[in-house]
Motif scaffolding. Structure first.
Motif, PDB file in Angstrom:
ATOM      1  N   UNK A   1      50.832  40.447  38.679  1.00 50.48           N
ATOM      2  CA  UNK A   1      51.288  40.627  37.302  1.00 50.48           C
ATOM      3  C   UNK A   1      50.472  39.730  36.361  1.00 50.48           C
ATOM      4  N   UNK A   2      49.759  40.330  35.402  1.00 47.80           N
ATOM      5  CA  UNK A   2      49.584  41.772  35.213  1.00 47.80           C
ATOM      6  C   UNK A   2      48.601  42.330  36.227  1.00 47.80           C
TER       7      UNK A   2
ATOM      8  N   UNK B   1      48.994  36.724  38.158  1.00 49.91           N
ATOM      9  CA  UNK B   1      49.844  35.964  39.076  1.00 49.91           C
ATOM     10  C   UNK B   1      50.231  36.831  40.264  1.00 49.91           C
ATOM     11  N   UNK B   2      49.884  36.342  41.466  1.00 41.48           N
ATOM     12  CA  UNK B   2      50.326  36.987  42.698  1.00 41.48           C
ATOM     13  C   UNK B   2      51.667  36.391  43.122  1.00 41.48           C
ATOM     14  N   UNK B   3      52.652  37.246  43.408  1.00 36.57           N
ATOM     15  CA  UNK B   3      53.972  36.796  43.875  1.00 36.57           C
ATOM     16  C   UNK B   3      54.293  37.508  45.186  1.00 36.57           C
ATOM     17  N   UNK B   4      54.883  36.773  46.134  1.00 34.29           N
ATOM     18  CA  UNK B   4      55.185  37.362  47.435  1.00 34.29           C
ATOM     19  C   UNK B   4      56.507  36.841  47.975  1.00 34.29           C
ATOM     20  N   UNK B   5      57.040  37.585  48.958  1.00 38.30           N
ATOM     21  CA  UNK B   5      58.281  37.206  49.638  1.00 38.30           C
ATOM     22  C   UNK B   5      58.217  37.780  51.051  1.00 38.30           C
ATOM     23  N   UNK B   6      58.747  37.028  52.043  1.00 34.57           N
ATOM     24  CA  UNK B   6      58.674  37.496  53.431  1.00 34.57           C
ATOM     25  C   UNK B   6      59.936  37.091  54.184  1.00 34.57           C
TER      26      UNK B   6
ATOM     27  N   UNK C   1      54.171  31.976  44.560  1.00 34.85           N
ATOM     28  CA  UNK C   1      53.273  32.656  43.629  1.00 34.85           C
ATOM     29  C   UNK C   1      52.058  31.774  43.399  1.00 34.85           C
ATOM     30  N   UNK C   2      50.981  32.398  42.966  1.00 34.61           N
ATOM     31  CA  UNK C   2      49.750  31.669  42.641  1.00 34.61           C
ATOM     32  C   UNK C   2      48.942  32.498  41.667  1.00 34.61           C
ATOM     33  N   UNK C   3      48.099  31.838  40.893  1.00 40.17           N
ATOM     34  CA  UNK C   3      47.253  32.527  39.926  1.00 40.17           C
ATOM     35  C   UNK C   3      45.876  32.781  40.521  1.00 40.17           C
ATOM     36  N   UNK C   4      45.321  33.939  40.190  1.00 42.89           N
ATOM     37  CA  UNK C   4      43.967  34.286  40.607  1.00 42.89           C
ATOM     38  C   UNK C   4      43.201  34.777  39.385  1.00 42.89           C
ATOM     39  N   UNK C   5      41.891  34.543  39.392  1.00 42.75           N
ATOM     40  CA  UNK C   5      41.031  34.970  38.275  1.00 42.75           C
ATOM     41  C   UNK C   5      39.775  35.633  38.838  1.00 42.75           C
ATOM     42  N   UNK C   6      39.920  36.830  39.375  1.00 42.27           N
ATOM     43  CA  UNK C   6      38.736  37.499  39.944  1.00 42.27           C
ATOM     44  C   UNK C   6      37.755  37.893  38.845  1.00 42.27           C
ATOM     45  N   UNK C   7      36.482  37.836  39.175  1.00 42.95           N
ATOM     46  CA  UNK C   7      35.467  38.239  38.203  1.00 42.95           C
ATOM     47  C   UNK C   7      35.279  39.750  38.176  1.00 42.95           C
ATOM     48  N   UNK C   8      35.671  40.408  39.261  1.00 40.95           N
ATOM     49  CA  UNK C   8      35.624  41.870  39.344  1.00 40.95           C
ATOM     50  C   UNK C   8      36.929  42.356  39.974  1.00 40.95           C
ATOM     51  N   UNK C   9      37.187  43.638  39.887  1.00 42.02           N
ATOM     52  CA  UNK C   9      38.392  44.216  40.485  1.00 42.02           C
ATOM     53  C   UNK C   9      38.484  43.829  41.958  1.00 42.02           C
ATOM     54  N   UNK C  10      39.678  43.333  42.362  1.00 39.69           N
ATOM     55  CA  UNK C  10      39.857  42.836  43.735  1.00 39.69           C
ATOM     56  C   UNK C  10      41.215  43.269  44.273  1.00 39.69           C
TER      57      UNK C  10
ATOM     58  N   UNK D   1      46.398  45.123  43.982  1.00 41.24           N
ATOM     59  CA  UNK D   1      45.074  45.178  43.367  1.00 41.24           C
ATOM     60  C   UNK D   1      45.137  44.644  41.945  1.00 41.24           C
ATOM     61  N   UNK D   2      44.182  43.780  41.616  1.00 43.91           N
ATOM     62  CA  UNK D   2      44.021  43.280  40.249  1.00 43.91           C
ATOM     63  C   UNK D   2      42.769  43.945  39.685  1.00 43.91           C
ATOM     64  N   UNK D   3      42.949  44.783  38.676  1.00 47.73           N
ATOM     65  CA  UNK D   3      41.830  45.501  38.054  1.00 47.73           C
ATOM     66  C   UNK D   3      41.273  44.670  36.907  1.00 47.73           C
ATOM     67  N   UNK D   4      39.975  44.434  36.948  1.00 45.31           N
ATOM     68  CA  UNK D   4      39.308  43.661  35.899  1.00 45.31           C
ATOM     69  C   UNK D   4      38.537  44.623  35.001  1.00 45.31           C
ATOM     70  N   UNK D   5      38.921  44.674  33.724  1.00 43.33           N
ATOM     71  CA  UNK D   5      38.221  45.539  32.783  1.00 43.33           C
ATOM     72  C   UNK D   5      36.796  45.035  32.557  1.00 43.33           C
TER      73      UNK D   5
END
Length: 246
Positions: free
Chosen positions: A54-55, A65-70, A90-99, A117-121
């Motif tokens: 999210x987003x 922000x990646x959020x997970x539960x197990x 949860x943790x934040x990620x900042x990919x330079x390309x869609x990942x 999937x985090x889509x990078x415009x």
């Protein structure tokens, strides 16, 4: 007779007692059944895991922000780039390309995974360079007949092109110079040059160019474009000339 009966009674009693003893001694003993085996232990539960971003769509340089539960997991890891994590968080990620991020949960009951999937415009392309307007090519002077300040047909065509340019670039202002050939007095030619400059200005106003973008000045015969003493040269000097004012 009495004695014989008692003997028979005793003999029968002995026989009955012996039979009873024999019958009791030969009876099969009952064996108790063995206890049932213990119930098998329940199988370990298979792990479950979820992962959300999210987003899910970001611009380059932004974070998601990646959020997970197990459940029922003893080890969890997120790839790429995050590594081992706790059972939930949860943790934040900042990919330079869609990942696409994948979390793998492992426990005694097996393993499970989930992905997000985090889509990078892609950044928009840079705007095209602003082309500097070619003032000297697009702005055309108006030429005049001898001792005249009337706008000739050829001058109308030239000034129409000039008007189109000035309307396309409304920030540009101009000074209209009135010029004359060498014939006549200095004073007369200053007045004639002024009439020519103003005639050009008024014609441009009629074509839709704002009057406050145009100033006028007369140089008479003081700044000739051609120095020869002939009509071809004099014609070049009889003009309304444009100079960029800003």
């Amino acid at each position: 007779m009495y004695l014989a009966s008692r003997s028979l009674y005793r003999a029968g009693l002995l026989v009955a007692v012996a039979a009873a003893v024999f019958t009791f001694g030969c009876k099969k003993k009952t064996v108790a059944p063995p206890p049932p085996p213990p119930a098998p232990a329940p199988a370990p539960a298979r792990p479950t895991v979820t992962l959300q971003a999210s987003p899910a769509t970001i611009n380059k340089g932004e974070s998601s922000t990646l959020s997970w539960n197990s459940t029922d997991a003893t080890q969890l890891s997120i790839d790429p780039g995050v590594g081992a994590v706790t059972a939930q968080g949860s943790t934040q990620v900042s990919p330079s390309d869609t990942a696409t991020y994948t979390i793998t949960a492992t426990g005694p009951g097996g393993s499970a995974n989930a992905s997000a999937t985090v889509t990078v415009n892609a950044p928009p392309p840079p705007p095209p360079p602003v082309r500097e307007p070619d003032f000297n090519q697009e702005v055309r002077d108006a030429y005049f007949d001898y001792d005249k300040a009337d706008i000739r047909p050829d001058a109308r065509a030239s000034l129409s092109t000039t008007a189109d340019f000035l309307k396309k670039y409304p920030s540009i202002k101009v000074t209209i110079e009135g010029h004359c050939d060498e014939r006549g007095s200095t004073e007369y030619n200053l007045g004639l040059g002024d009439r020519r400059a103003n005639a050009v200005k008024q014609y441009l106003v009629s074509l839709g160019v704002s009057a406050d973008r145009m100033g006028t000045v007369s140089f008479g015969k003081e700044k000739p474009f051609c120095m020869e003493h002939a009509e071809a040269c004099w014609q070049q000097n009889r003009r309304g000339h444009f100079v960029k004012a800003n």
